[in-house]
Design a protein around this motif. Structure first.
Motif, mmCIF file in Angstrom:
data_model
loop_
_atom_site.group_PDB
_atom_site.id
_atom_site.type_symbol
_atom_site.label_atom_id
_atom_site.label_comp_id
_atom_site.label_asym_id
_atom_site.label_seq_id
_atom_site.Cartn_x
_atom_site.Cartn_y
_atom_site.Cartn_z
ATOM 1 N N VAL A 53 0.860 -1.174 0.000
ATOM 2 C CA VAL A 53 0.000 0.000 0.000
ATOM 3 C C VAL A 53 0.903 1.233 0.000
ATOM 4 C CG1 VAL A 53 -1.962 1.141 1.089
ATOM 5 C CG2 VAL A 53 -1.690 -1.334 1.313
ATOM 6 N N LEU A 54 0.922 1.907 -1.152
ATOM 7 C CA LEU A 54 1.766 3.093 -1.326
ATOM 8 C C LEU A 54 1.108 4.313 -0.684
ATOM 9 C CD1 LEU A 54 2.690 2.495 -5.066
ATOM 10 C CD2 LEU A 54 4.138 2.094 -3.058
ATOM 11 N N LYS A 78 -2.366 2.380 -4.391
ATOM 12 C CA LYS A 78 -1.980 3.664 -3.809
ATOM 13 C C LYS A 78 -3.238 4.288 -3.221
ATOM 14 C CE LYS A 78 0.237 8.043 -5.064
ATOM 15 N NZ LYS A 78 1.360 8.281 -4.184
ATOM 16 N N LEU A 79 -3.174 4.594 -1.942
ATOM 17 C CA LEU A 79 -4.305 5.193 -1.242
ATOM 18 C C LEU A 79 -3.875 6.524 -0.678
ATOM 19 C CD1 LEU A 79 -5.732 2.384 1.076
ATOM 20 C CD2 LEU A 79 -6.401 2.917 -1.260
ATOM 21 N N SER A 80 -4.849 7.333 -0.374
ATOM 22 C CA SER A 80 -4.543 8.572 0.315
ATOM 23 C C SER A 80 -5.591 8.784 1.392
ATOM 24 C CB SER A 80 -4.583 9.718 -0.682
ATOM 25 O OG SER A 80 -4.984 10.890 -0.040
ATOM 26 N N SER A 81 -5.151 9.094 2.606
ATOM 27 C CA SER A 81 -6.125 9.466 3.626
ATOM 28 C C SER A 81 -5.619 10.582 4.524
ATOM 29 C CB SER A 81 -6.524 8.265 4.480
ATOM 30 O OG SER A 81 -5.474 7.905 5.336
ATOM 31 N N LYS A 86 -1.402 15.188 10.638
ATOM 32 C CA LYS A 86 -1.022 14.090 11.517
ATOM 33 C C LYS A 86 -2.235 13.241 11.880
ATOM 34 C CE LYS A 86 1.428 16.247 14.811
ATOM 35 N NZ LYS A 86 1.905 17.595 14.492
ATOM 36 N N ILE A 87 -3.411 13.698 11.495
ATOM 37 C CA ILE A 87 -4.622 12.932 11.799
ATOM 38 C C ILE A 87 -5.304 12.574 10.491
ATOM 39 C CG2 ILE A 87 -6.879 12.992 12.956
ATOM 40 C CD1 ILE A 87 -5.608 15.066 14.869
ATOM 41 N N SER A 88 -5.765 11.329 10.391
ATOM 42 C CA SER A 88 -6.394 10.873 9.154
ATOM 43 C C SER A 88 -7.616 11.710 8.826
ATOM 44 C CB SER A 88 -6.806 9.411 9.314
ATOM 45 O OG SER A 88 -7.616 9.042 8.228
ATOM 46 N N SER A 89 -7.800 11.969 7.536
ATOM 47 C CA SER A 89 -8.982 12.713 7.095
ATOM 48 C C SER A 89 -10.231 11.860 7.269
ATOM 49 C CB SER A 89 -8.832 13.082 5.622
ATOM 50 O OG SER A 89 -8.836 11.903 4.847
ATOM 51 N N GLY A 90 -10.056 10.572 7.472
ATOM 52 C CA GLY A 90 -11.189 9.667 7.617
ATOM 53 C C GLY A 90 -11.835 9.352 6.280
ATOM 54 N N ASN A 91 -11.184 9.786 5.220
ATOM 55 C CA ASN A 91 -11.753 9.693 3.890
ATOM 56 C C ASN A 91 -10.727 9.002 2.989
ATOM 57 O OD1 ASN A 91 -13.074 10.119 1.522
ATOM 58 N ND2 ASN A 91 -12.829 12.350 1.528
ATOM 59 N N LYS A 93 -9.159 7.441 -0.283
ATOM 60 C CA LYS A 93 -9.297 7.550 -1.740
ATOM 61 C C LYS A 93 -8.373 6.561 -2.418
ATOM 62 C CE LYS A 93 -8.500 11.880 -2.453
ATOM 63 N NZ LYS A 93 -8.346 13.287 -2.683
ATOM 64 N N LEU A 94 -8.871 5.900 -3.467
ATOM 65 C CA LEU A 94 -8.033 4.980 -4.239
ATOM 66 C C LEU A 94 -7.368 5.782 -5.354
ATOM 67 C CD1 LEU A 94 -7.207 2.015 -4.758
ATOM 68 C CD2 LEU A 94 -9.196 1.832 -6.245
ATOM 69 N N LEU A 95 -6.044 5.919 -5.261
ATOM 70 C CA LEU A 95 -5.330 6.720 -6.262
ATOM 71 C C LEU A 95 -4.725 5.845 -7.363
ATOM 72 C CD1 LEU A 95 -3.452 9.196 -3.880
ATOM 73 C CD2 LEU A 95 -5.646 9.497 -5.010
#
Ligand code: IMP
Ligand code: MG
Length: 187
Positions: A53-54, A78-81, A86-91, A93-95
């Protein structure tokens, strides 16, 4: 200042915040070998696909895979959160999606860290739709106090407290991934 040049100092400064040595390079390498040995044994005679997981897992992934002695294939999500925080957006996204076929294959997801568990939960659902033969997760770090998932993580390098960590692939605002050891925010 990113003080990679100061390693293995007890402290590094990233974005003007101080982090202290938490897991030295040698301890990480020893644990990675132990995880690889267990996986080699558990998957003997099979040909799993290791899915990294990139971006965060790239260093752990490359150290782990070079200690895998059974036949295997690799791919990456590749994901982005987190963005730069320093705190996850809780959202989540599959990049970048996979290029391989997962159906009827043994899948091993390779994560740098499981924090809330949102990302790994997202990945598990995505993979489940394609009916793999088996599904397992290996993570170097596991924030046991935060994780909210209803399945077991198969291979854990180090359970850690709920604090922000950097280095060995893990970033703070995209910096510090190049540090060879793992450092923890020094409050
Ligand atoms: P989760 O979805 O909350 O489990 O977090 C997953 C992702 O957030 C990880 O794969 C990391 O890339 C990132 N992350 C979580 N905790 C930390 C941390 O302490 N330092 C740096 N990145 C983190
Ligand atoms: Mg990650």
């Amino acid at each position: 200042m990113n003080s990679a040049i100061n390693e293995p100092d007890q402290f590094v400064y990233v974005n003007n915040e101080r982090f202290r040595m938490f897991l030295p390079e040698g301890d990480i390498q020893k644990r990675v070998q132990e995880l690889a040995s267990v996986i080699n044994r558990d998957y003997a005679g099979r040909t799993p696909i290791f899915i990294g997981v990139l971006n965060g897992s790239f260093i752990f992934f490359s150290d782990l895979i070079r200690r895998i002695e059974i036949d295997c294939e690799i791919d990456f999500f590749k994901l982005s959160s987190y963005g730069d925080a320093k705190i996850s957006s809780g959202n989540v996204k599959l990049l970048k999606d996979l290029n391989c076929q997962v159906t009827d294959r043994d899948i091993i997801i390779v994560e740098d860290i499981i924090d809330s568990g949102l990302s790994i939960d997202f990945i598990k659902r995505l993979i489940a739709k394609q009916n793999p033969r088996s599904f397992a997760v290996v993570t170097l770090l596991y924030k046991s106090d935060c994780v909210k998932i209803d399945f077991k993580v198969d291979y854990i390098g180090f359970p850690i407290p709920n604090h922000f960590v950097i280095g060995y692939g893990l970033d703070y605002g995209q910096k510090a991934r190049n540090l060879r050891s793992i450092y923890i925010l020094d409050k």
